[in-house]
Design a protein around this motif. Structure first.
Motif, short mmCIF file in Angstrom:
data_model
loop_
_atom_site.label_atom_id
_atom_site.label_comp_id
_atom_site.label_asym_id
_atom_site.label_seq_id
_atom_site.Cartn_x
_atom_site.Cartn_y
_atom_site.Cartn_z
N PRO A 159 0.79 -1.23 0.00
CA PRO A 159 0.00 0.00 0.00
C PRO A 159 0.82 1.28 0.00
N LEU A 160 2.08 1.22 0.41
CA LEU A 160 2.90 2.43 0.48
C LEU A 160 3.63 2.73 -0.83
N ASP A 181 2.79 -6.13 -6.77
CA ASP A 181 1.79 -6.52 -5.76
C ASP A 181 0.95 -5.35 -5.27
N ALA A 182 1.20 -4.16 -5.76
CA ALA A 182 0.44 -2.98 -5.31
C ALA A 182 -0.88 -2.89 -6.07
N ARG A 183 -1.87 -2.27 -5.44
CA ARG A 183 -3.18 -2.11 -6.05
C ARG A 183 -3.65 -0.66 -5.90
N PRO A 184 -3.04 0.26 -6.64
CA PRO A 184 -3.44 1.67 -6.50
C PRO A 184 -4.89 1.89 -6.92
N GLY A 185 -5.63 2.62 -6.10
CA GLY A 185 -7.02 2.90 -6.40
C GLY A 185 -7.16 4.11 -7.32
N PRO A 186 -8.41 4.48 -7.63
CA PRO A 186 -8.65 5.60 -8.55
C PRO A 186 -8.01 6.91 -8.09
N GLU A 187 -8.12 7.25 -6.80
CA GLU A 187 -7.53 8.50 -6.31
C GLU A 187 -6.02 8.45 -6.40
#
Length: 330
Positions: A159-160, A181-187
Motif C-alpha cells: 500500500p505504500l 503486488d500494489a493495487r493503487p485505487g482511482p484516487e
C-alpha cells in the motif's frame, strides 16, 4: 581491532555502527570502561558513499566507522570482533549483566547498550540483493541526488508504493510505478497521473543488467521497463537476538497503518528499555532513522547511561558514608 585487556566493564556495547560508536565515544570521554562487540558487518556496507551526514557527506561508510573506532579507542574504549552470543541478567548482587560472546568467552557489564541495527528484508525478486545499495535503493534522502533526473522504476510491493513513487518524483520527473503486488485505487492513480508518474501493470520477474549496469526491470509478459535504478520497500527487521534473550520482545512498526518492520521499544529521549540497565540506540529501536540520527541516539544513550551510573555510585557512596559515621566518624 581487538584490544581487550579486562573482563569487567562499566558498559558493554553490542554493535559498532554509528549509534554504538557514538555511545562508546561519549562514555569513554566520561571516563567509563567500555567494550564494543562488533560483527564487522554494517548495514550500509554495500553503499560506496554515505550522504546527509553533515561534515562527512560523500565519505565511505566503512571509512567513517574506522575513524569512529580510532576516536573511541583514543579515549580508552576497547573492542572485540565477532557477534555477541547471549546476554543474561546476572545476580543483581553482582551488579549487572553477563555477556557471552560467540567464541565462548564472557565479560561482565554494569550496563548494556544494544545498537545492533536491523536487517533489510528485500522483496523476492532475483538480482535485488546483489545490487542493493548500488542501483537498488529505498531511501531518496540517501541516494536520490545520485540518480536525479534518471529513469526510476518503483517496485510496488504494498500500500505504500504510491507514496514512495510520489516521494521519488521530487528527484526525477521520470518515475514509473510497476504495480507488481500494489493495487493503487482511482484516487492514487489520479495523483500519480497529475505528477507525471506512469503506472505499468503486471509483475516484475527480474533485473536487466548490461556490463554491470542496471538498464531495466523485466516483466512477466516479456516487456521491459527502462530504468537506471529500482526503488524497493524493504521490511526492517530489528537485530534483536541479544535482547530477546533478556526477555525484551520486539514490537511492530507501522507507517500509515501499514506494518513496515519491527523494533525494540525504548524511551525516545534516552533509549532506556523496559529492563533496568539496558539501553538501545539506532535502527534496532528506530528503523527509519538515518545515520546522523542514529549517532545522535548513541550520544544521548551514552549520556543517560553515565548519569545512571553516577546515581548508582552516589547511592553507594552515601551508604558507605553513613556506615562510617559520616564526617563525624572520620
Amino acid at each position: 581491532m581487538d584490544n581487550v585487556t579486562r573482563s569487567e566493564f562499566d558498559v558493554v556495547i553490542v554493535g559498532g555502527g554509528a549509534a554504538g560508536l557514538a555511545g562508546a565515544l561519549t562514555l569513554a570521554r566520561a571516563r567509563r570502561s567500555v567494550l564494543v562487540l562488533d560483527s564487522g558487518a554494517p548495514r550500509n556496507a554495500p553503499a560506496a558513499h554515505l550522504h546527509g551526514y553533515l561534515g562527512r557527506d560523500g565519505e565511505s561508510p566503512v571509512g567513517l566507522l574506522a575513524r569512529g573506532r580510532e576516536e573511541a579507542a583514543g579515549y580508552g574504549a576497547q573492542f572485540r570482533s565477532g557477534r555477541a552470543g547471549t546476554a543474561i541478567v546476572a545476580d543483581r548482587a553482582e551488579d549487572g549483566f553477563l555477556v557471552r560472546c560467540g567464541d565462548g568467552s564472557a565479560v561482565r557489564a554494569r550496563r548494556l547498550l544494544v545498537a545492533t541495527g536491523l536487517v533489510d528484508e528485500l522483496p523476492e525478486l532475483p538480482g535485488l540483493r546483489e545490487r542493493w545499495g548500488r542501483d537498488v535503493l529505498h531511501c531518496p534522502y540517501c541516494h536520490g541526488w545520485e540518480v536525479r533526473d534518471q529513469p526510476l522504476a518503483v517496485l510496488g510491493t504494498g500500500p505504500l508504493a504510491v507514496h514512495q513513487a510520489l516521494l521519488w518524483r521530487q528527484w526525477s520527473p521520470r518515475v514509473t510505478l510497476v504495480a507488481h503486488d500494489a493495487r493503487p485505487g482511482p484516487e492514487d492513480r489520479e495523483a500519480l497521473a497529475a505528477r507525471g508518474i506512469a503506472v505499468v501493470e503486471g509483475r516484475a520477474t527480474g533485473l536487466v543488467v548490461h556490463g554491470d549496469r542496471l538498464t531495466g526491470l523485466e516483466l512477466a509478459d516479456g516487456a521491459t521497463v527502462a530504468c537506471r535504478a529500482v526503488v524497493v520497500a524493504p521490511r526492517f527487521t530489528a537485530r534483536s537476538a541479544v535482547l530477546s534473550g533478556l526477555g525484551l520482545p520486539t514490537t511492530t512498526v507501522e507507517r500509515g497503518g501499514v506494518p513496515i518492520g519491527t523494533c525494540v521499544a525504548s524511551d525516545a529521549a534516552t533509549g532506556a528499555t523496559a529492563l533496568p540497565g539496558v539501553w538501545v540506540a539506532g535502527n534496532v529501536t528506530s528503523p527509519v532513522e538515518q545515520l546522523s540520527g542514529a549517532a545522535a541516539q548513541g550520544v544521548r544513550a551514552g549520556a543517560a547511561i553515565n548519569a545512571d551510573l553516577v546515581e548508582a555510585q552516589t547511592r553507594e557512596a552515601v551508604a558507605a558514608w553513613r556506615a562510617g559515621g559520616g564526617e563525624g566518624g572520620r
